[in-house]
Scaffold this active site. Structure first.
Site, PDB file in Angstrom:
ATOM      1  N   ARG A  22     -66.914 -56.976 118.503  1.00  0.00           N
ATOM      2  CA  ARG A  22     -66.964 -58.247 117.772  1.00  0.00           C
ATOM      3  C   ARG A  22     -66.890 -58.041 116.255  1.00  0.00           C
ATOM      4  NH1 ARG A  22     -64.931 -61.512 119.753  1.00  0.00           N
ATOM      5  NH2 ARG A  22     -63.876 -61.734 117.793  1.00  0.00           N
ATOM      6  N   LYS A  24     -63.819 -69.632  79.591  1.00  0.00           N
ATOM      7  CA  LYS A  24     -63.497 -70.980  80.053  1.00  0.00           C
ATOM      8  C   LYS A  24     -64.038 -72.009  79.066  1.00  0.00           C
ATOM      9  CE  LYS A  24     -63.603 -69.483  84.809  1.00  0.00           C
ATOM     10  NZ  LYS A  24     -63.756 -69.874  86.206  1.00  0.00           N
ATOM     11  N   GLU A  83     -58.760 -69.431  79.140  1.00  0.00           N
ATOM     12  CA  GLU A  83     -58.267 -70.549  79.936  1.00  0.00           C
ATOM     13  C   GLU A  83     -57.858 -71.678  78.985  1.00  0.00           C
ATOM     14  OE1 GLU A  83     -60.819 -71.331  83.510  1.00  0.00           O
ATOM     15  OE2 GLU A  83     -60.665 -73.403  82.782  1.00  0.00           O
TER      16      GLU A  83
END
Lengths: 282, 282, 282, 282, 282, 282
Positions: D99, D166, D196
């Site tokens: 699994r 950012k 950005e």
């Protein structure tokens, strides 16, 4: 069931580090380094042997080339004086690992030996002997392995592989029925739910609410018999477990009430280590 | 000595995870979440209490706001039925932590109770009762704490804080003198060197080679007396330890040989857990 | 069920370290240090919210004083544009934790959103929707939590809390009956045993051998109906699970065969993250 | 790039422990122990294969002698039904590891398959397709490996190997120029700084302040073309990245603006696992 | 940049455990427990102070209530005898943590002090002083912090946040151009690539192949000047680093060749700890 | 004494991860994978070599098949230019492990080289040269190994393997006698107790109270001689250690006072790394 090395090896490493700390000063001081030696393990008491494969891993972690050769069968009963294993490898590994390996094998063999006594009392009956969660912190998986080696069957391994509803839980939920249905809604559906009961009213309530397992806790033999009767009449599949005050003297009478399982922590909490020793033979 | 939280907390966390696995399904299923409750701990057997501060940490790791209030003194003897602590906090923390906390306190109190029996036999003599390295893997620091709580004194904590030269080491080195001088050269000079002896010749050899501690291993009472005489005549500072076959019946006679220390693993390897229980009271 | 902080916090710490490595150079370079700020979380897609309490822990581990205030209910469906939380604390904690916290909440909300779609199809029927062990490595406990939040029920959490006998196991043991009895002997008696079946013969064999759960794997609707009939006639308590090829289109028809559970990995393996974003508002 | 075993093995061990918990009760119950077997992996969907060397390590950690033999090339596209690997070793290792190994290979192949779709759209253009930090917690290094296998290029691996400024950072610093110069002073000089931008003013400001990389975020195609023109006129070395709203339909048009890189999280956040299965063949 | 507590605390805990082992026997033996005390830190040598916030965390981990009050500025130069901090808290925490806290502050202050000497030589020039990866195993993040505190700039933090192509790599790839293009294809595009050169031919080859940083390794001052000329004529943005044989005597002359960076491991590999001491004052 | 791999390997793995982070981008980028190579280690300064077996483990953890062949003896003095080892194995392992392995060997060889200078001053006298707890956090066990390699003797390894009573402890207890007896009661009886003294009164008090070791701290040569006389007259077994202001110039005069041990942190806190380098030869 013997634990996977993925689970076991890091525990053993921790235990070696617990004993070695910053290093085995006696062995290091002797500059034994890579000289090879041979040791033998002996029983100094009669008992059931458990834990040899675990002891083997202890030495293996100290010396990849070590050969640990069991001379007896895990789970069999032997007399004091029996040689149970030989170990060949670096002397430093044999001497540094001795204590941790023996501590493990001695405590596990003690549990297996005590378990066997309970199991032997009911060997001809269908009832099985079961352990509990009263295990030494850090050793549960090995102590439950020792229970199996001794002939017992494991109860749940922890708080997550079965549900056990005790009076505190019942009180918090406001009744057995409410507790069961609330829990049933929130847990994996594959888990069994066991309810602890102490009288026949509670037994009936657990039965009606479809508990998977009903524990008869600290009941008299008579009440237990009645409970088994009530349960079996209604449901053939619910499992019945007796618990509380299980002694070597009393276990057979409990089994004769036809409960499926009898649980006791005694082989773990009320047993002695089995006396084993190691001696260098070369 | 009580272990620092730096040492203790990560062990307790591991033990909680051992029991909880992926979560306490019973308590989680009941959605107890943050509801508050109160529990009480009771003795169900007479004995010496040890481990309450450790139990307190168990609950604290599950609920930072929990109040664990001991009602007895660590290290004192109490009768069955005594209330030993109350715990107030989140019900889920009380119920999830119960088993781990009790398992610790029960096993440590069992050790302290058994230690006390040995200590009481020689309380009026200068000899002190000492533990060994036969401790449960993973629990050494706590079991040695329990020994102290019970009135005993600790022997070395591991392979790195003192040297113990046994026959295997002597044989590997080619004699007591050679073993001591080789080891002395290679280890921290601050470490004590103990030599295990089994007859008077070995005692003399250890004495001549300035062992710091001489262990009289499995000797008769008479031989022990002689050994003490030989040692004390020559050196007032070397410490003398008796070991092997130490029972409650025999310990006083051994102490009367005037050895400084008597060591035994029995309080750890041959004791029962002290029966304690928790009940919710609110 | 929401995981305990004992289980959760060290996972979150690992995930923070995965992203931070040796430190967030952008935030550190700005020397933001302890200046305080406020951020808002917004939905950029419609969906079911899951994972806010986990996101809260992410920020808490970076700043003990942070205040994470959810503005919506875990498990409810909201429209794009909804403000779901505000976070107040050190700007450096908000900016450094943003990505890990959002990654968790976005993937868990995606799972909850997809789960809800399946659950809604069968909401008026007694059948329940169940997850599987096809979960992202390292995230099982959280993905199973998201399943619950979405309205599903958990299947077993791992290889140790229930037994699942598949064809490979059956073949290795030499038949369903042999596999069940061999396993039953060796595992904790509290564990349920599920058997995977693919035709009516296997269903009958599982039934005779008292499997606790029978899985009907990849059967036609007709065969499933027959299987349910066969099982229910003989045993009211055995649980019936349907599995294989469960789609949004087909799930209702499967439920109408009166199976107890329908399992599918689709909400985890075939879902998108729910788009969420954070913006500084102060 | 395939991660070093120093990095990888402890992650895999954690994932095995997540699934195994206290042990695989089905396999352990069957007492398979050391019996040998053989398994095959098959594709049940068309797609690009990724993660076979990682799956190999999963089985290796359970059985040192296991032979995992890939039958296809990592990174190639194959049709449903293709046999992709055989695994020979202890049956218990094959069944216990199945699994976890499949979960890894299925999710990584899903990412590689989706990445390939984007890459194919722009294969004849110089622009490259890049991933982001929107990755599943705990799996970044593997998901970024899958991106490469699918034909993509990695963006930064974490917060410490490149700087990304950012709007929140710009606002905190008081302008792009101030943010760049402040950060430049405090970080390793070897790190690139990306800014950005969302309009041409910001592009110019980033350019003047010598950003190493300029990200055009959520711009129209027209604005992007203008931005590329402005940047290229002034500086041949600054790298240009387009981001935001990148779809399979739109990616080619974006690449035709002559940006160097196009970044998107879609192959990770908006992809399905590739369906693979294992069957025992011996 | 000061490391996040997420990164730092577990390192400090490991260092405390390294020193404490199974517990501070001196302090524990005195039963100091919770008695409060006050200590002072003094300089016993002139130098630049670095590491006080780290020392503060050491004491904090031993006593959550401790107050560590710096009396000087991190990164400033002070004379022997200066009181640099007071610490108030549990005496046991002060005494147990003393050595680890001082060892950290002494070694880091030694590095900052030595760094300052190099930095002062070129303070009026644009060239900056840079560290290397020759750092003490386990302490890189702190030693690089000390470099910054001393006035230096960090080079890459590890093998993953920038590429450094040395002669071994060039030889393995078959030339600078091939090495650069091969690496560029396989790494995150955000990473800088530095090439080590030892003559003008190599400088030109690195320049042509668009290395981001060119290291002039062990060149004469004259060759360095020529290299700078060649590079600057062609490319204004490539960064130039001088390395090899950088001494306090020679650093200014190297800087005057107009390289951007001068790297040296000397402040870490060739410095002394700054002598600091602690005394209890209450 | 060389540390056990049980202790050492996880430290080395941590150090490799510190340097590698998410992977060695240079080596990975070159796709060196499994190509084999050969490297040589050279001395670039005269000195005593220490740490080659540790360096060997670094490479072994990266490539199980690597062959690290020392060409010199650990602990011997060699001239600059000497080839000290060859390493054959995967090129990627050689290049990725180079820095960590060299950092370890260079710092340890520096310590051994400096230790040798002190040891050589007193080589013909019975006094031994001893280290202290002023060691680099995380490296104590290796730095103490380097002290031994250089010819020194180790003092205690940590706070738990010997007791050191300093003025702060004496003040807290209310006198030397009280401190010794209080501590003696509470610690393992196998531990030595050392008392720091700064004048003859304190020496006498320590002597009367049966300290195992008396440290003469920062005394004049004359006072030291007197102290040695006082101690030796009364007790032949107590060990005498001189400490404070031990320089290469003064150490011989101190040794001539006939103290048993002279301790100094200088070889660790006031030494340079020994310059070593690696070059690929194939």
């Amino acid at each position: 069931m013997f634990p996977s090395s993925v689970v076991l090896d890091s525990m053993i490493k921790d235990w070696l580090l617990e004993d070695m700390g910053r290093g085995d000063k006696t062995t290091q001081g002797l500059l034994l380094l890579d000289s090879e030696g041979k040791a033998q393990w002996l029983m100094k008491e009669d008992g059931v042997i458990a834990g040899l494969p675990i002891a083997a891993r202890v030495f293996r972690l100290l010396d990849e080339q070590v050969a640990f050769t069991p001379m007896v069968e895990e789970g069999n009963f032997y007399k004091s004086g029996t040689k149970i294993a030989t170990i060949e490898g670096k002397k430093s590994a044999l001497l540094t690992g001795e204590r941790v390996a023996l501590n493990l094998a001695m405590s596990l063999s003690g549990i297996a030996t005590e378990t066997r006594k309970y199991v032997d009392q009911i060997a001809d009956l269908p009832t099985q002997f079961v352990d509990t969660r009263k295990t030494t912190p850090g050793l549960r998986i090995l102590e439950k392995y020792a229970t199996q080696v001794g002939g017992g069957v494991n109860h749940r391994l922890g708080l997550d592989d079965a549900v056990m509803i005790k009076d505190n839980h019942i009180q918090a939920a406001g009744g057995i029925g409410k507790a069961i249905s609330l829990i049933r809604e929130n847990i994996p559906y594959t888990l069994s739910i066991e309810v602890e009961t102490s009288n026949l009213e509670e037994v009936k309530e657990a039965l009606v609410n479809q508990a998977d397992i009903i524990m008869l806790d600290n009941m008299s033999l008579e009440m237990m018999s009645q409970a088994v009767g009530i349960i079996r009449e209604k449901d053939q599949r619910v499992k019945i477990e007796a618990s509380g005050n299980i002694t070597l003297e009393r276990i057979r009478a409990v089994a004769e009430t036809r409960v499926d399982y009898i649980s006791s922590s005694a082989p773990i909490t009320r047993s002695y280590w089995l006396d084993l020793s190691m001696r260098m033979v070369d």
